[in-house]
Design a protein around this motif. Structure first.
Motif, PDB file in Angstrom:
ATOM      1  N   TYR A 182      22.899 -29.087-109.808  1.00 18.43           N
ATOM      2  CA  TYR A 182      22.840 -29.060-111.278  1.00 18.43           C
ATOM      3  C   TYR A 182      21.465 -29.482-111.796  1.00 18.43           C
ATOM      4  O   TYR A 182      20.928 -28.876-112.725  1.00 18.43           O
ATOM      5  N   GLU A 183      20.900 -30.524-111.190  1.00 14.97           N
ATOM      6  CA  GLU A 183      19.596 -31.026-111.656  1.00 14.97           C
ATOM      7  C   GLU A 183      18.505 -29.963-111.501  1.00 14.97           C
ATOM      8  O   GLU A 183      17.618 -29.832-112.343  1.00 14.97           O
ATOM      9  N   TYR A 184      18.583 -29.219-110.399  1.00 16.97           N
ATOM     10  CA  TYR A 184      17.610 -28.141-110.153  1.00 16.97           C
ATOM     11  C   TYR A 184      17.729 -27.051-111.218  1.00 16.97           C
ATOM     12  O   TYR A 184      16.743 -26.598-111.794  1.00 16.97           O
ATOM     13  N   ILE A 185      18.972 -26.669-111.496  1.00 20.23           N
ATOM     14  CA  ILE A 185      19.225 -25.633-112.523  1.00 20.23           C
ATOM     15  C   ILE A 185      18.757 -26.133-113.895  1.00 20.23           C
ATOM     16  O   ILE A 185      18.151 -25.391-114.677  1.00 20.23           O
ATOM     17  N   LYS A 186      19.022 -27.415-114.168  1.00 19.46           N
ATOM     18  CA  LYS A 186      18.602 -28.017-115.437  1.00 19.46           C
ATOM     19  C   LYS A 186      17.084 -27.930-115.582  1.00 19.46           C
ATOM     20  O   LYS A 186      16.557 -27.517-116.614  1.00 19.46           O
ATOM     21  N   LYS A 187      16.379 -28.283-114.510  1.00 22.64           N
ATOM     22  CA  LYS A 187      14.909 -28.244-114.519  1.00 22.64           C
ATOM     23  C   LYS A 187      14.417 -26.808-114.736  1.00 22.64           C
ATOM     24  O   LYS A 187      13.507 -26.551-115.521  1.00 22.64           O
ATOM     25  N   LYS A 188      15.049 -25.853-114.045  1.00 22.61           N
ATOM     26  CA  LYS A 188      14.672 -24.437-114.190  1.00 22.61           C
ATOM     27  C   LYS A 188      14.864 -23.971-115.639  1.00 22.61           C
ATOM     28  O   LYS A 188      14.031 -23.251-116.194  1.00 22.61           O
ATOM     29  N   ALA A 189      15.985 -24.370-116.240  1.00 25.14           N
ATOM     30  CA  ALA A 189      16.278 -23.969-117.629  1.00 25.14           C
ATOM     31  C   ALA A 189      15.268 -24.602-118.582  1.00 25.14           C
ATOM     32  O   ALA A 189      14.770 -23.952-119.509  1.00 25.14           O
ATOM     33  N   ALA A 227      24.866 -19.180-112.108  1.00 23.77           N
ATOM     34  CA  ALA A 227      24.305 -19.362-110.765  1.00 23.77           C
ATOM     35  C   ALA A 227      25.388 -19.624-109.728  1.00 23.77           C
ATOM     36  O   ALA A 227      25.204 -19.362-108.547  1.00 23.77           O
ATOM     37  N   ASN A 228      26.532 -20.161-110.176  1.00 22.03           N
ATOM     38  CA  ASN A 228      27.612 -20.481-109.249  1.00 22.03           C
ATOM     39  C   ASN A 228      28.709 -19.417-109.194  1.00 22.03           C
ATOM     40  O   ASN A 228      29.729 -19.617-108.553  1.00 22.03           O
ATOM     41  N   ASP A 229      28.480 -18.325-109.902  1.00 20.56           N
ATOM     42  CA  ASP A 229      29.413 -17.194-109.849  1.00 20.56           C
ATOM     43  C   ASP A 229      28.829 -16.189-108.845  1.00 20.56           C
ATOM     44  O   ASP A 229      27.772 -15.613-109.074  1.00 20.56           O
ATOM     45  N   ARG A 230      29.516 -16.014-107.734  1.00 25.89           N
ATOM     46  CA  ARG A 230      28.946 -15.233-106.642  1.00 25.89           C
ATOM     47  C   ARG A 230      28.570 -13.811-107.065  1.00 25.89           C
ATOM     48  O   ARG A 230      27.493 -13.318-106.758  1.00 25.89           O
ATOM     49  N   LEU A 272      25.574 -13.861-109.301  1.00 30.71           N
ATOM     50  CA  LEU A 272      24.382 -14.195-108.533  1.00 30.71           C
ATOM     51  C   LEU A 272      23.856 -12.952-107.802  1.00 30.71           C
ATOM     52  O   LEU A 272      22.660 -12.656-107.837  1.00 30.71           O
ATOM     53  N   ILE A 273      24.764 -12.215-107.182  1.00 30.43           N
ATOM     54  CA  ILE A 273      24.366 -10.985-106.476  1.00 30.43           C
ATOM     55  C   ILE A 273      23.728 -10.005-107.462  1.00 30.43           C
ATOM     56  O   ILE A 273      22.699  -9.393-107.181  1.00 30.43           O
ATOM     57  N   LYS A 274      24.344  -9.890-108.646  1.00 27.22           N
ATOM     58  CA  LYS A 274      23.804  -8.952-109.641  1.00 27.22           C
ATOM     59  C   LYS A 274      22.455  -9.421-110.173  1.00 27.22           C
ATOM     60  O   LYS A 274      21.562  -8.611-110.434  1.00 27.22           O
ATOM     61  N   THR A 275      22.295 -10.739-110.330  1.00 28.45           N
ATOM     62  CA  THR A 275      21.010 -11.280-110.780  1.00 28.45           C
ATOM     63  C   THR A 275      19.912 -10.905-109.785  1.00 28.45           C
ATOM     64  O   THR A 275      18.820 -10.471-110.167  1.00 28.45           O
TER      65      THR A 275
END
Length: 254
Positions: A134-141, A163-166, A169-172
Motif C-alpha cells: 500500500y505504501e508503495y502505491i501511495k507513493k506512486k499516486a 493494482a490488486n485486481d488481477r 493489472l493484466i489489462k494495464t
C-alpha cells in the motif's frame, strides 16, 4: 456530476451545457471526476462538455489498445451526432485523442493534450506491479502531483484496488505495451489540427521535455506551462488550466 451522468446503449458519459462539444478523455487511472474543474467551467462559456467512460477495463484483451480506444471514441462521437469536436485528453487519454486525430482528422476541430503519453515510453509506469504494498502505491499516486495532498485517500484506495485486481493489472500492462507500440513520433508532423499543449512544469511522469517534443513535432501547436504542477494540470491547477484553455479557444476561434 451525478445529475449530468447518462447511460445510453453501450455508453456511459457526463454531459453538460450547449454549444461546441468538448469531448474529454480520461487517463488510465483517471476517472470523470478528474475533470470536475473543466466540467463546471466551460458549460457556462458556450460549450457542451462531454466525458465518456472509456472501456479501459471492460473490453476484451484483444481490444485493449490505443487504436481500439480511438475507434471507440469515434463511434461515440458518431452516436452523439457531433459533426466536429474539440478533443481534450490527459495521460493515456491524450494518447487516445492524438491517435483518434490521426485516424479521423475530419472529426476534430481542435486538440488539447496535457501530460499525454504517445512519445515517452515509461509514461505508463515502468514498475507498476508491486501489488500488495500500500505504501508503495501511495507513493506512486502522490508522485503524479507536485502537491502530494492532491492524492486523496480515496484516490489512493482506488489505485490500490486496481493494482490488486488481477484482470485490471493484466489489462494495464497490455495498455502500457500498446502505448509503446503506438508511438506517435512519425505521425505528428502530418497532423495539422490546431493543438493546445498544457503541461505541468514539474511533471515527473511525462517530463517537460516531452511537451517540448510534442510542440516541435506538431505543425500547429501552442505550448503553455503551469508552474508547481505535476502530471494532471486540470486537477492541480483547475483555474489556471481553464483560463489557458479558454484563451486558446478564443484565439483559435473554436
Amino acid at each position: 456530476m451525478d445529475k449530468h451522468y447518462k447511460k445510453e446503449g453501450k455508453y456511459s458519459y457526463f454531459e453538460a451545457g450547449e454549444g461546441t462539444p468538448i469531448v474529454i478523455l480520461h487517463g488510465l487511472m483517471g476517472g470523470l471526476s478528474n475533470f470536475d474543474g473543466v466540467a463546471q467551467y466551460f458549460p457556462s462559456k458556450g460549450y457542451k462538455v462531454v466525458i465518456p467512460d472509456l472501456p479501459i477495463y471492460t473490453q476484451s484483451i484483444l481490444k485493449t489498445n490505443v487504436k481500439s480506444f480511438a475507434k471507440y471514441v469515434k463511434d461515440f462521437i458518431t452516436f452523439k451526432g457531433f459533426e466536429k469536436v474539440i478533443l481534450l485528453g490527459n495521460s493515456l487519454g491524450g494518447h487516445i485523442a492524438l491517435y483518434h486525430t490521426k485516424l479521423y482528422p475530419e472529426k476534430v476541430a481542435g486538440l488539447v493534450i496535457t501530460g499525454s503519453s504517445g512519445l515517452y515510453e515509461s509514461a505508463m509506469g515502468d514498475s507498476y506491479p508491486r501489488r500488495g504494498d500500500y505504501e508503495y502505491i501511495k507513493k506512486k499516486a502522490e508522485d503524479v502531483f507536485y502537491d502530494p495532498k492532491i492524492a486523496t485517500p480515496e484516490l489512493i484506495d482506488e489505485v490500490y484496488a486496481t493494482a490488486n485486481d488481477r484482470i485490471k493489472l493484466i489489462k494495464t500492462l497490455t495498455i502500457a505495451k500498446s502505448a509503446i507500440r503506438h508511438n506517435m513520433a512519425k505521425d505528428l508532423p502530418k497532423m495539422t489540427v490546431e493543438t493546445c499543449i498544457i503541461w505541468g512544469k514539474n511533471d515527473t511522469v511525462t517530463p517537460p521535455n516531452v511537451a517540448e517534443e510534442f510542440d516541435k513535432l506538431l505543425p500547429n501547436s501552442s505550448l503553455y506551462w503551469i508552474d508547481k504542477c505535476g502530471h494532471a494540470a486540470m486537477m492541480e491547477h483547475p483555474q489556471e488550466f481553464n483560463e489557458i484553455l479558454e484563451e486558446w479557444l478564443t484565439k483559435k476561434n473554436l
